[in-house]
Design an enzyme around this catalytic site. Structure first.
Site, PDB file in Angstrom:
ATOM      1  N   TYR A 144      45.842  38.961  35.640  1.00 33.86           N
ATOM      2  CA  TYR A 144      44.632  39.516  36.247  1.00 33.86           C
ATOM      3  C   TYR A 144      44.958  40.554  37.316  1.00 33.86           C
ATOM      4  O   TYR A 144      44.205  41.504  37.506  1.00 33.86           O
ATOM      5  CB  TYR A 144      43.800  38.403  36.900  1.00 33.86           C
ATOM      6  CG  TYR A 144      42.775  37.763  36.003  1.00 33.86           C
ATOM      7  CD1 TYR A 144      43.157  37.084  34.861  1.00 33.86           C
ATOM      8  CD2 TYR A 144      41.417  37.835  36.306  1.00 33.86           C
ATOM      9  CE1 TYR A 144      42.225  36.492  34.046  1.00 33.86           C
ATOM     10  CE2 TYR A 144      40.472  37.249  35.491  1.00 33.86           C
ATOM     11  CZ  TYR A 144      40.881  36.579  34.364  1.00 33.86           C
ATOM     12  OH  TYR A 144      39.950  35.995  33.549  1.00 33.86           O
ATOM     13  N   ASP A 249      40.800  30.621  32.754  1.00 35.86           N
ATOM     14  CA  ASP A 249      39.552  31.305  32.392  1.00 35.86           C
ATOM     15  C   ASP A 249      39.102  30.863  31.001  1.00 35.86           C
ATOM     16  O   ASP A 249      37.940  30.521  30.783  1.00 35.86           O
ATOM     17  CB  ASP A 249      39.777  32.824  32.428  1.00 35.86           C
ATOM     18  CG  ASP A 249      38.520  33.588  32.049  1.00 35.86           C
ATOM     19  OD1 ASP A 249      37.453  33.260  32.584  1.00 35.86           O
ATOM     20  OD2 ASP A 249      38.622  34.492  31.199  1.00 35.86           O
ATOM     21  N   ASP A 253      35.909  27.772  29.857  1.00 35.23           N
ATOM     22  CA  ASP A 253      34.727  28.013  29.010  1.00 35.23           C
ATOM     23  C   ASP A 253      34.698  27.017  27.851  1.00 35.23           C
ATOM     24  O   ASP A 253      33.647  26.484  27.483  1.00 35.23           O
ATOM     25  CB  ASP A 253      34.732  29.440  28.430  1.00 35.23           C
ATOM     26  CG  ASP A 253      34.096  30.457  29.376  1.00 35.23           C
ATOM     27  OD1 ASP A 253      34.099  30.212  30.599  1.00 35.23           O
ATOM     28  OD2 ASP A 253      33.603  31.495  28.894  1.00 35.23           O
TER      29      ASP A 253
HETATM   30  C1  IPM Z   1      35.114  33.696  35.457  1.00 34.72           C
HETATM   31  C2  IPM Z   1      34.742  35.025  34.867  1.00 34.72           C
HETATM   32  C3  IPM Z   1      35.527  36.122  35.586  1.00 34.72           C
HETATM   33  C4  IPM Z   1      36.993  35.857  35.354  1.00 34.72           C
HETATM   34  C5  IPM Z   1      35.146  37.545  35.186  1.00 34.72           C
HETATM   35  C6  IPM Z   1      33.683  37.824  35.385  1.00 34.72           C
HETATM   36  C7  IPM Z   1      35.983  38.562  35.913  1.00 34.72           C
HETATM   37  O1  IPM Z   1      34.949  35.034  33.499  1.00 34.72           O
HETATM   38  O2  IPM Z   1      34.961  33.507  36.680  1.00 34.72           O
HETATM   39  O3  IPM Z   1      35.536  32.816  34.694  1.00 34.72           O
HETATM   40  O4  IPM Z   1      37.541  36.226  34.307  1.00 34.72           O
HETATM   41  O5  IPM Z   1      37.632  35.268  36.242  1.00 34.72           O
HETATM   42 MG    MG Z   2      35.450  33.139  32.697  1.00 36.82          MG
END
Ligand code: IPM
Ligand code: MG
Length: 373
Positions: A144, A249, A253
């Protein structure tokens, strides 16, 4: 606990961000009024909304007010309107800059299946019932924050993203994950790709070194591909998962989907010092739902209760709000994203009012009979 006075920076952001943060702020206001606390809310431009108004996603004044606050509540950022901008100018770059500037290197994402919502999980109830774990995601390093390059090379386009970790960066987040596991069931799963990546090899070695300080914790290492599979196969095996920024990340999800909807999951981002922590639902800005009053406010509301517990030590107040949510769900009310056959579908604002109604009723009861009755 006596009365407290706190300043909360509120960054509604884009898409459904403003509607869900409005709901969370209302509940925090109710909480302050009922328990004699003073919460001062400072609403600040951030994300795409700040690009439109000020030409950048994280204006200096927003950053300064965030630094000065006791905690930060963020809605969501981004949307198709800003998708064509170069990476460095997009709303997302404002979020990364905010994390970096405030030294928020720990990201905590609790994954808990609400008993009333088992039916909406994509997993069979016997696999998912009782699923309750936490993901600790490193938030200030990895691919990142390395260089992101896109250039022309011999008539072709070529791109490069650099992943980078130092052992102190891994140690500090690992310590937090071990502490978290110590306060729970004492099991930590560290996730990496140490069979391929140098950063992951360093990750595994460093986490193994830190483990010597925590002999009471059972540590296991999983490759990320296997971890992704285990989360859907046997989610109940996990207590605390520790992983790097990019893997966290993705896995968070996936894990959120088990709980029925990404719209339900809160997060906390924090550093080690005295600075403010940032609370945000992990759902995105959901542009297609924006402005329709149909999004679930629960991710934002659980972010607010996480703030009450983690930043302000207000456990009774957080429990009061969460119990009210339990009753609203038990009565069959649902927002559209967590709808079930036979459920009563309500709008975001109605759902919030129902929670406030339950909070009020519990308060009346408590004034008569005392807390805990
Ligand atoms: C999260 C989001 C962020 C990330 C994006 C919006 C930059 O997906 O907080 O999980 O990738 O960290
Ligand atoms: Mg995310």
């Amino acid at each position: 606990m006596g009365s407290i006075r706190k300043t909360i920076a509120v960054l509604p952001g884009d898409g459904i961000g403003p509607e869900v943060t409005r709901a969370a702020v209302q509940l925090l206001q109710d909480c302050a009024a009922a328990h004699d606390h003073t919460f001062e809310f400072r609403e600040l431009p951030f994300g795409g909304a700040a690009i439109d108004a000020f030409g950048k996603p994280l204006p200096a004044s927003t950053l300064a007010e965030c630094r000065a606050a006791d905690a930060i509540l963020l809605g969501a950022i981004g949307g198709p309107k800003w998708d064509a901008l170069p990476l460095a100018n997009r709303p997302e770059s404002g979020l990364l800059a905010l994390r970096k500037e405030l030294g928020l290197y720990i990201n905590l994402r609790p994954i808990r299946l609400h008993h009333a919502l088992q039916g909406i999980s994509p997993l069979r109830p016997d696999r998912v019932a009782g699923c309750d774990f936490e993901i600790v995601r490193e938030l200030a390093g990895d691919i990142y924050f390395g260089a992101h390059e896109l250039h022309r090379d011999n008539g072709h386009s070529r791109a490069r993203d650099v992943a980078d970790y130092s052992s102190p960066e891994i140690e500090r987040v690992a310590r937090y994950a071990f502490e978290r596991a110590a306060a729970r069931q004492g099991r930590l799963a560290s996730v990496d790709k140490a069979n391929v990546l140098a950063t992951s090899a360093l990750w595994r070695k460093t986490v193994t070194d830190v483990a010597r300080e925590y002999p009471e914790i059972t540590l296991e290492h999983l490759y990320v591909d296997n971890a992704a599979m285990q989360i859907v196969l046997r989610p109940k095996q996990f207590d605390v998962i520790l992983t790097s920024n990019l893997f966290g990340d993705i896995l968070s999800d996936e894990a959120a989907a088990l709980a029925g909807s990404i719209g339900l999951i809160p997060s906390m981002s924090r550093g080690s010092g005295e600075g403010p922590a940032l609370y945000e639902p992990i759902h995105g800005s959901a542009p297609t739902l924006a402005g329709k009053d149909v999004a679930s406010p629960l991710g934002a509301i659980y972010s607010a209760t996480l703030m009450l517990r983690e930043s302000f030590g207000l456990n009774v107040e957080a429990q009061w709000i969460e119990s009210a949510i339990d009753r609203v769900l038990d009565h069959g009310y649902r927002t559209m994203d967590i709808a079930e056959p036979g459920g009563r579908i309500v709008r975001c604002s109605e759902f919030t009012d129902l929670i406030r109604g339950e909070m009020h009723d519990a308060l009346v009861h408590t004034e008569r009979y005392g807390w805990g009755v």
